[in-house]
Design an enzyme around this catalytic site. Structure first.
Site, PDB file in Angstrom:
ATOM      1  N   GLU A  67      -0.550  -1.456  18.749  1.00  0.00           N
ATOM      2  CA  GLU A  67      -0.932  -2.873  18.816  1.00  0.00           C
ATOM      3  C   GLU A  67       0.283  -3.782  18.600  1.00  0.00           C
ATOM      4  OE1 GLU A  67      -3.770  -3.866  19.791  1.00  0.00           O
ATOM      5  OE2 GLU A  67      -5.252  -2.342  19.269  1.00  0.00           O
ATOM      6  N   ARG A 104       1.390  -6.256  21.685  1.00  0.00           N
ATOM      7  CA  ARG A 104       1.175  -7.690  21.461  1.00  0.00           C
ATOM      8  C   ARG A 104       2.471  -8.398  21.058  1.00  0.00           C
ATOM      9  NH1 ARG A 104      -5.116  -8.268  19.534  1.00  0.00           N
ATOM     10  NH2 ARG A 104      -5.625  -6.086  19.718  1.00  0.00           N
ATOM     11  N   ASP A 123      -7.721   4.623  28.044  1.00  0.00           N
ATOM     12  CA  ASP A 123      -7.508   3.658  29.131  1.00  0.00           C
ATOM     13  C   ASP A 123      -6.056   3.410  29.554  1.00  0.00           C
ATOM     14  OD1 ASP A 123      -7.077   2.436  26.651  1.00  0.00           O
ATOM     15  OD2 ASP A 123      -8.329   0.698  27.038  1.00  0.00           O
ATOM     16  N   GLU A 165     -10.743  -7.444  30.703  1.00  0.00           N
ATOM     17  CA  GLU A 165     -10.501  -6.422  31.730  1.00  0.00           C
ATOM     18  C   GLU A 165     -11.094  -6.743  33.087  1.00  0.00           C
ATOM     19  OE1 GLU A 165     -11.107  -5.732  28.537  1.00  0.00           O
ATOM     20  OE2 GLU A 165      -9.158  -4.837  28.050  1.00  0.00           O
TER      21      GLU A 165
END
Ligand SMILES: *[C@@H]1O[C@H](CO)[C@@H](O)[C@H](O)[C@H]1NC(C)=O
Ligand SMILES: *[C@@H]1O[C@H](CO)[C@@H](O)[C@H](O)[C@H]1NC(C)=O
Length: 588
Positions: free
Chosen positions: A176, A180, A309, A484
């Protein structure tokens, strides 16, 4: 465009909610048996997958016909390129800018500098008690640059310059923080004509993150104590790291090597790909957990949703970032997409919606390994439609530059296959917006004959597990401002010029405005997409400003803004430039 029609769904499914975690109790669904866990796992995996395929016929063979006979009409082949209009829809684009400002200004007023924002209580919070790391500010700043919000940008930059510090004595998630914060800083660096402030902060962060790669296999640990700095294992899953988390750092670290001319970042990130390549056995699917001591996969779910994913996403994007010069990534991507078509892509029973299922490993009472095909699709999977279309016109193309839209003779057979599946998956994701709010739930399940549900309980092709009138909303029923689907709509529009993608995006945007917008400022998650008036959760995820509003803006902007031929988006929607690499990939 009209609002989506409401499903006449009865919401009395006597089923328990699924928590979105990987562990599931055994069900009555068909379970394929195989031998026990252990070194033979992959042999087992292959055998069992073959059995599953036998039960669920491979749809790929029909795809060429789907393409040729599809409702694409004039846009294929030889169609429409002259009439394609990729210029801005100014009114809609500007409405998205206003929405972004509504979110940002509230955050700035109530919580400037805090990692996360709670728009109903008007408060911020930090990921750890050690203090903030600029999670929201850094994640949002490149959207300001893209939207031309100069005043907001200057204030955010000033905060990064004077207030941001990484000396935080606590554990932060490696993945993360990379996607980010590192991704946000690098993107801001490129889009600000290389403002050195952003590079300095990016290098500082990346040097701390490098400590996570100090494992026997080279797979990075899940967490990092930024102050020491030191990699830290995840105490919730000892010995393990998740596949998507270790394989979704490569765009960022490689970009940093290109701008600093320092090889180390590239090498560390690429070692991970070599380990994964060596661990992957036919048929090319990757379970969601790996063992960081040995660098091997462990029996765990195979899916395109959480923890799986962006592994698949970055296979393609690593090929694109290096300007399609690394055949190894094309090969890994193609193998994965073929395996996905052969084992995970399904069609729903009534409307024929294309969706992806999951494979869940289970132990039988005798302690044997068995796989259960589960018709569950996370909202997260909705990135795949656009990704497959982008892959089709690049990795799957026979020419460098395809037309808009592409014609079948510009694509390889697998390009045609992937394009068609991508188009269909987007339609499916749009079908999941057929709710009381027009927002899609976090997780949907598709009907299969063995699900034990009656027509009365779930009359449509898909349903929200655990949804029941009067009962507390199930985890699956929420919309947390995820990007998404609009990400896929943006890519599909850029590659086709087909207006319906803009129309669909506008519908979603209006649903967000109607149901998620907080009058006093900001946007909040909705706990049940099938209930109006909605109940909010007091949280505005940072990806609303970094991804959802950015992709919506780009959907309505002129196609010369961040062109897909010059940029790849990291998985947090931070665009990074495509380059011709001077370093070659060190594995094959
Ligand atoms: C978050 O961390 C920053 C920096 O330490 C601090 O100034 C701020 O008060 C913290 N916010 C909250 C809500 O605790
Ligand atoms: C990518 O490669 C093409 C040739 O295939 C070249 O024309 C283009 O300039 C390259 N892009 C970059 C950013 O180097």
């Amino acid at each position: 465009m009209s609002e989506p029609t409401l499903r006449q769904r009865k919401q009395n499914l006597a089923k328990t909610s699924s928590s979105g975690s990987t562990t599931k109790s055994p069900s009555r669904s068909p379970v394929r048996k195989a031998s026990s866990f252990g070194p033979g796992f992959y042999v087992v995996c292959c055998l069992v997958l073959s059995a599953v395929v036998f039960l669920y016929p491979n749809p790929a063979t029909e795809l060429l016909q789907t393409w040729l006979g599809a409702d694409w009409g004039a846009s294929l082949p030889g169609g429409g390129a002259d009439s394609v209009d990729l210029t801005a829809d100014v009114a809609k684009r500007d409405a998205v800018v206003a929405a972004f400002k509504h979110a940002w200004l509230a955050y700035e007023r109530d919580a400037m500098g805090d990692d996360e924002y709670h728009p109903i209580s008007h408060k911020g919070s930090n990921l750890t008690e050690a203090g903030g790391i600029g999670y929201t500010v850094v994640d949002s700043i490149d959207t300001m640059l893209i939207m031309g919000l100069d005043e907001e940008y200057q204030r955010a930059r000033e905060w990064i310059k004077t207030k941001m510090t990484l000396d935080r004595d606590a554990n932060f998630n490696t993945f993360e923080t990379t996607i980010r914060v590192l991704g946000g800083l690098l993107s801001a660096y490129h889009l600000s004509s290389e403002d050195p402030l952003f590079l300095e902060r990016a290098t500082d962060l990346a040097d701390r993150l490098l400590t996570t790669f100090e494992t026997p296999s080279g797979l990075p640990l899940s967490n990092v104590n930024l102050a020491i700095p030191e990699g830290r294992a995840d105490s919730n899953s000892p010995g393990l790291v998740s596949t998507a988390e270790v394989a979704t750092l490569q765009l960022e670290f490689r970009d940093l090597t290109m701008v600093t001319d320092e090889d180390m970042y590239w090498r560390k990130a690429e070692k991970v790909m070599a380990v994964i390549k060596a661990a992957t056995m036919p048929p090319g699917l990757a379970p969601i957990y790996m063992n960081y001591e040995q660098g091997r996969f462990v029996p765990s779910a195979i899916r395109l949703g959480s923890r799986g994913d962006s592994y698949y996403e970055y296979l393609l994007k690593q090929f694109l970032q290096t300007n399609r010069t690394e055949p190894i990534y094309r090969q890994m991507y193609e193998n994965a997409m073929t395996a996905i078509h052969n084992h995970l892509i399904q069609k729903s029973t009534t409307a024929g919606l294309t969706y992806t299922s999951e494979l869940i490993p289970e132990r039988t009472q005798e302690g044997e390994l068995a796989w259960r095909l589960t018709p569950k699709q996370d909202h997260l999977v909705c990135f795949l439609g656009g990704s497959l279309m982008l892959g089709a016109v690049t990795a799957g193309a026979v020419v460098d530059k395809v037309s808009i839209p592409p014609s079948p003779n510009q694509l390889l057979e697998q390009g045609i296959r992937d394009w068609s599946t991508g188009v269909e998956l987007i339609k499916t994701c749009m079908a999941t917006h057929d709710t009381a709010t027009g927002l899609a739930p976090e997780i949907v399940h598709f009907r299969i004959p063995s699900d034990g549900l009656s027509e009365f309980m779930a009359p449509t092709d898909w349903y929200i597990k655990g949804a029941r009138k009067g009962a507390p909303a199930s985890y699956d029923a929420r919309y947390i401002l995820r990007p998404e689907t609009v990400e896929s709509l943006f890519i599909a529009f850029r590659l086709t010029g087909d207006r319906r993608y803009r129309d669909w995006g506008w519908n979603i945007f209006q649903s967000i405005e109607k149901h998620c917008k907080i009058a006093s400022g900001g946007y909040a998650s909705v706990i049940n997409v099938d209930e109006v008036p909605v109940t909010h959760e007091d949280k505005m995820e940072t990806f609303l400003m970094s991804e959802t509003f950015k992709y919506l803006y780009l959907l309505f902007a002129d196609s010369s803004v961040i062109p897909l031929t010059q940029y790849v988006f990291n998985t947090e929607a931070h665009p990074l430039p495509i380059f011709n690499p001077t370093i070659r990939t060190g594995f094959s």
